[in-house]
Design an enzyme around this catalytic site. Structure first.
Site, PDB file in Angstrom:
ATOM      1  N   ILE A 168       0.847  -1.193   0.000  1.00  0.00           N
ATOM      2  CA  ILE A 168       0.000   0.000   0.000  1.00  0.00           C
ATOM      3  C   ILE A 168       0.885   1.246   0.000  1.00  0.00           C
ATOM      4  O   ILE A 168       0.754   2.121  -0.861  1.00  0.00           O
ATOM      5  CB  ILE A 168      -0.955   0.015   1.213  1.00  0.00           C
ATOM      6  CG1 ILE A 168      -1.817  -1.241   1.253  1.00  0.00           C
ATOM      7  CG2 ILE A 168      -1.843   1.254   1.152  1.00  0.00           C
ATOM      8  CD1 ILE A 168      -2.703  -1.339   2.486  1.00  0.00           C
ATOM      9  N   TYR A 169       1.795   1.319   0.952  1.00  0.00           N
ATOM     10  CA  TYR A 169       2.682   2.476   1.040  1.00  0.00           C
ATOM     11  C   TYR A 169       3.561   2.589  -0.204  1.00  0.00           C
ATOM     12  O   TYR A 169       3.669   3.669  -0.806  1.00  0.00           O
ATOM     13  CB  TYR A 169       3.563   2.361   2.283  1.00  0.00           C
ATOM     14  CG  TYR A 169       4.569   3.480   2.415  1.00  0.00           C
ATOM     15  CD1 TYR A 169       4.175   4.760   2.787  1.00  0.00           C
ATOM     16  CD2 TYR A 169       5.925   3.261   2.171  1.00  0.00           C
ATOM     17  CE1 TYR A 169       5.093   5.783   2.911  1.00  0.00           C
ATOM     18  CE2 TYR A 169       6.856   4.283   2.294  1.00  0.00           C
ATOM     19  CZ  TYR A 169       6.429   5.544   2.657  1.00  0.00           C
ATOM     20  OH  TYR A 169       7.344   6.554   2.771  1.00  0.00           O
ATOM     21  N   GLY A 170       4.175   1.487  -0.601  1.00  0.00           N
ATOM     22  CA  GLY A 170       5.081   1.522  -1.747  1.00  0.00           C
ATOM     23  C   GLY A 170       4.386   1.970  -3.014  1.00  0.00           C
ATOM     24  O   GLY A 170       4.912   2.786  -3.777  1.00  0.00           O
TER      25      GLY A 170
END
Length: 254
Positions: free
Chosen positions: A159-161
Site C-alpha cells: 500500500i505504502y510503496g
C-alpha cells in the site's frame, strides 16, 4: 551542499506536515536559507512551537493548522500564505503516512483508502491549488516527498510503496505539464530516515531489515534529505524538472 549553505532569500515556501520529523528539518533548512516558510500541519501546537523557534533565530515562519485531506483546509492554507506573504514561490508536499505493514491478503480497502487519501489524493489537491497560483505568475518550484519504497516495492508494504510509486509517476507528468508555465516539479525518494515518526511506526524487525539493505550502512539523516529538497527548489536546479532524486544510500536499483 551543506544544510543552510545556499540562499533562498525573498522566496516564500509552504511545507505540508512541516511541524515534525522530515518536515521540520525542511522548514528549518529553508528558513536558514532565508526563505519565509508557512508551516502547514494538523498539529497546530507543534507548528506554533516551530514558528516560535524559527522566529527566535531571526528567521520568518508562520504556522497554519492544516488538514491535507480536506480541500477547504488546503484552500485556506494557500489563502493564508498569500495574505501573509503576497505569493507562494515554493511548495513541499511532505505530509504522508506509512499505513499498515501487511501482506496483500491481510489488507483491507479501508487501509488502502486511508493511505492513498493522504499520500496521493491530497498531493493532487494541494498541488493543483498551488500550481494554479504559480501558473498565473509563471514561476514556481514544487517538490514532493516520495520514497525508495516506491521503486523497490518492499515486502508487506504494497500500500505504502504503491502510493509512493504514484508520487513518482505524477511528478513526471506534472513536470511536463507545468514546464511551459515556468513551474518545475520534482520529487525526492529517501530510504528510511532516522529519528522520524514514520520509523517509530515500524516494528523493530522491519526497521532493522530496511536499514540492512542500505549499502552505505546507515539510515538517512533528515537534514541530508532537506538539503536535496532545498537544492531542487533553488535556482541551482533551474534545468531540473520531472525528476526523482534518490537519497537512499545506494539502496535504489533504478
Amino acid at each position: 551542499m551543506t544544510s543552510g549553505s545556499g540562499t533562498l532569500a525573498g522566496r516564500i515556501a509552504i511545507v505540508t506536515g512541516g511541524a515534525a520529523g522530515l518536515g521540520k528539518a525542511i522548514v528549518e533548512d529553508l528558513a536558514r536559507r532565508k526563505a519565509a516558510v508557512l508551516i502547514a500541519d494538523r498539529d497546530a501546537a507543534a507548528a506554533r512551537r516551530l514558528e516560535q523557534q524559527v522566529a527566535a533565530a531571526g528567521q520568518i515562519a508562520t504556522a497554519v493548522e492544516t488538514d491535507v485531506t480536506d480541500p477547504a483546509s488546503l484552500e485556506a492554507m494557500l489563502g493564508a500564505a498569500v495574505d501573509r506573504f503576497g505569493r507562494v514561490d515554493m511548495l513541499v508536499n511532505n505530509a504522508g503516512v506509512l499505513g499498515p505493514l501487511l501482506p496483500l491478503w491481510e489488507t483491507t480497502d479501508a487501509d488502502v483508502a486511508r493511505v492513498y487519501e493522504i499520500n496521493v489524493r491530497s498531493v493532487f489537491t494541494c498541488t493543483r491549488l498551488v500550481a494554479r497560483h504559480m501558473m498565473e505568475r509563471r514561476s514556481g518550484a514544487i517538490v514532493t516527498i516520495a520514497s525508495v519504497a516506491g521503486k523497490d516495492g518492499p515486502r508487506n508494504a504494497s500500500i505504502y510503496g504503491s502510493s509512493k510509486a504514484a508520487v513518482i509517476g505524477l511528478t513526471k507528468s506534472w513536470g511536463k505539464e507545468l514546464a511551459p508555465y515556468g513551474v518545475r516539479v520534482n520529487c525526492v525518494s529517501p530510504a528510511l530516515i532516522e529519528a522520524t515518526g514514520m520509523r517509530s511506526e515500524m516494528p523493530d524487525e522491519y526497521s532493522s531489515d530496511s536499514a540492512s539493505r542500505i549499502p552505505l550502512g546507515r539510515l538517512a539523516r533528515a537534514e541530508e534529505v532537506a538539503s536535496i529538497v532545498a537544492f531542487l527548489l533553488s535556482d541551482e536546479a533551474s534545468f531540473v524538472t520531472g525528476a526523482c532524486y534518490d537519497a537512499s544510500g545506494g539502496r535504489a536499483s533504478y
